[in-house]
Design a protein around this motif. Structure first.
Motif, PDB file in Angstrom:
ATOM      1  N   ARG A   1      -1.883  -3.169   4.895  1.00 33.82           N
ATOM      2  CA  ARG A   1      -1.464  -3.393   3.479  1.00 33.82           C
ATOM      3  C   ARG A   1      -2.275  -3.517   2.903  1.00 33.82           C
ATOM      4  O   ARG A   1      -2.438  -2.801   1.660  1.00 33.82           O
ATOM      5  CB  ARG A   1      -1.143  -5.354   3.574  1.00 33.82           C
ATOM      6  N   LEU A   2      -4.036  -3.745   2.948  1.00 30.55           N
ATOM      7  CA  LEU A   2      -4.677  -2.973   1.957  1.00 30.55           C
ATOM      8  C   LEU A   2      -4.778  -1.886   2.004  1.00 30.55           C
ATOM      9  O   LEU A   2      -4.372  -0.918   0.892  1.00 30.55           O
ATOM     10  CB  LEU A   2      -6.291  -3.831   2.356  1.00 30.55           C
ATOM     11  N   ALA A   3      -4.434  -0.567   3.078  1.00 30.02           N
ATOM     12  CA  ALA A   3      -4.679   0.406   3.038  1.00 30.02           C
ATOM     13  C   ALA A   3      -3.879   1.036   2.254  1.00 30.02           C
ATOM     14  O   ALA A   3      -3.405   2.203   1.376  1.00 30.02           O
ATOM     15  CB  ALA A   3      -4.553   1.044   4.674  1.00 30.02           C
ATOM     16  N   GLU A   4      -2.382   0.580   2.063  1.00 30.01           N
ATOM     17  CA  GLU A   4      -1.354   0.692   1.525  1.00 30.01           C
ATOM     18  C   GLU A   4      -1.254   0.643  -0.085  1.00 30.01           C
ATOM     19  O   GLU A   4      -0.958   1.722  -0.606  1.00 30.01           O
ATOM     20  CB  GLU A   4      -0.128   0.017   2.155  1.00 30.01           C
ATOM     21  N   ASP A   5      -1.954  -1.108  -0.211  1.00 27.04           N
ATOM     22  CA  ASP A   5      -2.182  -0.435  -1.780  1.00 27.04           C
ATOM     23  C   ASP A   5      -3.419  -0.205  -2.248  1.00 27.04           C
ATOM     24  O   ASP A   5      -3.284   0.151  -3.430  1.00 27.04           O
ATOM     25  CB  ASP A   5      -2.798  -2.735  -1.986  1.00 27.04           C
TER      26      ASP A   5
ATOM     27  N   LEU B   1      -4.706   5.084   0.553  1.00 23.26           N
ATOM     28  CA  LEU B   1      -4.968   5.218   1.789  1.00 23.26           C
ATOM     29  C   LEU B   1      -3.951   5.630   2.545  1.00 23.26           C
ATOM     30  O   LEU B   1      -3.985   6.862   2.738  1.00 23.26           O
ATOM     31  CB  LEU B   1      -5.767   4.644   2.762  1.00 23.26           C
ATOM     32  N   VAL B   2      -2.915   4.785   3.250  1.00 23.76           N
ATOM     33  CA  VAL B   2      -1.768   5.507   3.688  1.00 23.76           C
ATOM     34  C   VAL B   2      -1.312   6.706   2.558  1.00 23.76           C
ATOM     35  O   VAL B   2      -0.355   7.369   3.264  1.00 23.76           O
ATOM     36  CB  VAL B   2      -1.138   4.664   3.785  1.00 23.76           C
ATOM     37  N   LYS B   3      -0.887   6.629   1.444  1.00 22.68           N
ATOM     38  CA  LYS B   3      -0.419   7.445   0.922  1.00 22.68           C
ATOM     39  C   LYS B   3      -1.372   9.134   0.470  1.00 22.68           C
ATOM     40  O   LYS B   3      -0.657  10.024   1.037  1.00 22.68           O
ATOM     41  CB  LYS B   3      -0.003   7.144  -0.828  1.00 22.68           C
ATOM     42  N   GLY B   4      -2.238   8.362   0.823  1.00 20.33           N
ATOM     43  CA  GLY B   4      -3.834   9.975   1.109  1.00 20.33           C
ATOM     44  C   GLY B   4      -2.821  11.000   2.366  1.00 20.33           C
ATOM     45  O   GLY B   4      -2.467  11.957   2.483  1.00 20.33           O
ATOM     46  N   ILE B   5      -3.404   9.740   3.608  1.00 19.58           N
ATOM     47  CA  ILE B   5      -3.096  10.015   4.922  1.00 19.58           C
ATOM     48  C   ILE B   5      -1.563  11.335   4.825  1.00 19.58           C
ATOM     49  O   ILE B   5      -1.651  12.271   5.342  1.00 19.58           O
ATOM     50  CB  ILE B   5      -2.643   8.990   5.867  1.00 19.58           C
ATOM     51  N   SER B   6      -0.532  10.135   4.189  1.00 19.03           N
ATOM     52  CA  SER B   6       0.614  10.633   4.063  1.00 19.03           C
ATOM     53  C   SER B   6       0.885  12.461   3.570  1.00 19.03           C
ATOM     54  O   SER B   6       1.530  13.308   3.596  1.00 19.03           O
ATOM     55  CB  SER B   6       1.967   9.942   3.444  1.00 19.03           C
ATOM     56  N   LYS B   7      -0.105  12.350   2.271  1.00 17.03           N
ATOM     57  CA  LYS B   7       0.021  13.839   2.052  1.00 17.03           C
ATOM     58  C   LYS B   7      -1.024  14.373   2.485  1.00 17.03           C
ATOM     59  O   LYS B   7      -0.232  15.863   2.790  1.00 17.03           O
ATOM     60  CB  LYS B   7      -0.683  13.753   0.378  1.00 17.03           C
ATOM     61  N   LEU B   8      -2.012  14.056   3.171  1.00 16.43           N
ATOM     62  CA  LEU B   8      -2.932  14.766   4.290  1.00 16.43           C
ATOM     63  C   LEU B   8      -1.812  15.976   5.349  1.00 16.43           C
ATOM     64  O   LEU B   8      -1.748  17.064   5.799  1.00 16.43           O
ATOM     65  CB  LEU B   8      -3.760  14.568   5.077  1.00 16.43           C
ATOM     66  N   MET B   9      -1.283  15.021   5.643  1.00 18.80           N
ATOM     67  CA  MET B   9       0.718  15.485   6.642  1.00 18.80           C
ATOM     68  C   MET B   9       1.059  15.954   6.242  1.00 18.80           C
ATOM     69  O   MET B   9       2.313  16.207   7.611  1.00 18.80           O
ATOM     70  CB  MET B   9       0.614  13.553   8.053  1.00 18.80           C
ATOM     71  N   GLY B  10       1.455  16.066   5.265  1.00 20.26           N
ATOM     72  CA  GLY B  10       3.087  16.316   4.938  1.00 20.26           C
ATOM     73  C   GLY B  10       3.342  17.734   4.780  1.00 20.26           C
ATOM     74  O   GLY B  10       3.895  18.260   5.881  1.00 20.26           O
ATOM     75  N   PRO B  11       2.674  19.052   5.360  1.00 22.93           N
ATOM     76  CA  PRO B  11       2.437  20.149   5.406  1.00 22.93           C
ATOM     77  C   PRO B  11       2.977  19.860   6.992  1.00 22.93           C
ATOM     78  O   PRO B  11       3.592  20.460   7.258  1.00 22.93           O
ATOM     79  CB  PRO B  11       1.856  20.956   5.516  1.00 22.93           C
ATOM     80  N   VAL B  12       2.120  18.672   7.693  1.00 16.99           N
ATOM     81  CA  VAL B  12       2.430  19.187   9.252  1.00 16.99           C
ATOM     82  C   VAL B  12       3.516  18.266   9.186  1.00 16.99           C
ATOM     83  O   VAL B  12       4.231  19.618  10.488  1.00 16.99           O
ATOM     84  CB  VAL B  12       1.684  18.195   9.880  1.00 16.99           C
ATOM     85  N   VAL B  13       4.175  17.385   8.874  1.00 16.04           N
ATOM     86  CA  VAL B  13       5.703  17.386   9.313  1.00 16.04           C
ATOM     87  C   VAL B  13       6.518  18.116   8.930  1.00 16.04           C
ATOM     88  O   VAL B  13       7.724  18.163   9.055  1.00 16.04           O
ATOM     89  CB  VAL B  13       5.544  15.879   8.181  1.00 16.04           C
ATOM     90  N   GLY B  14       6.178  18.636   7.521  1.00 15.68           N
ATOM     91  CA  GLY B  14       7.243  19.421   7.369  1.00 15.68           C
ATOM     92  C   GLY B  14       7.287  20.633   8.171  1.00 15.68           C
ATOM     93  O   GLY B  14       8.294  21.199   8.555  1.00 15.68           O
TER      94      GLY B  14
END
Length: 211
Positions: free
Chosen positions: A56-60, A63-76
């Motif tokens: 929850r702290l990572a979400e607030d 950090l989770v959004k940052g990881i999601s952005k880094l993983m965005g091209p891979v997920v695409g």
């Protein structure tokens, strides 16, 4: 199907125990297993609460959004048939981020929501789409940086160094993830090659009348 398999295991166990006259051993094992299960669950509560709080702290903190952005091209790349702005992509990213942090309990609801959103893109509701298969494969063999649940179980059973499995778990999950991605790409290419080309109807000739 899984329920039938477990039921068969139970009946076979009872059958062999009855044949050998050790039915009391099965009863004792059942009660002991139930006791161990409750003990392990209580031992996991504190660890899971701690790591869910960290999540929850990572979400607030973003950090989770940052990881999601880094993983965005891979997920695409892994999900080419899912639109980038579709809600399923957000749930897929959250699911993969939670799995990276070893929070399987937090990843499960995100994976379920992702599957529900992917179902909205499914033209055949009775058959899983390639994107669904990809998500299931990645969720099963996800790279895990911190195996939180396993550390908690080892700690609960008195391990001297419960975190020593971090390196081996990371290596094993990396190999499993690469194997899952390789199998997914192979089946996607195979399905694409065996997909018949669309039938294009030849337009009828335009008839003109003489003046």
């Amino acid at each position: 199907m899984v329920n039938k398999i477990w039921l068969a295991f139970i009946l076979i166990g009872f059958g062999f125990a009855a044949a050998k006259g050790n039915i009391n051993v099965v009863t004792e094992a059942a009660f002991e297993g139930a006791k161990t299960g409750v003990t392990v669950c209580f031992g996991l509560i504190s660890i899971m609460v701690f790591w869910l709080g960290i999540m929850r702290l990572a979400e607030d903190s973003g950090l989770v959004k940052g990881i999601s952005k880094l993983m965005g091209p891979v997920v695409g790349y892994l999900f080419p048939d899912v639109p980038k702005n579709h809600p399923a992509m957000g749930y897929i990213l959250s699911n993969m981020s939670a799995n990276l942090l070893g929070l399987g309990n937090a990843a499960t609801p995100m994976g379920i929501r992702a599957m529900q959103e992917l179902q909205t893109l499914n033209p055949d509701k009775e058959t899983a789409t390639p994107a669904m298969c990809t998500l299931l494969a990645l969720n099963t063999a996800s790279i895990t940086l911190i195996p939180t649940t396993l550390i908690a179980i080892r700690l609960n059973f008195g391990s001297a160094n419960p975190a020593e499995i971090v390196g081996s778990t990371l290596l094993a999950t990396m190999v499993a993830t690469l194997a899952a991605i390789g199998a997914d790409r192979w089946y996607r290419r195979r399905a694409w090659k065996h997909t018949p080309p669309p039938l294009h109807k030849t337009p009828a000739p335009i008839r003109t009348t003489g003046g």
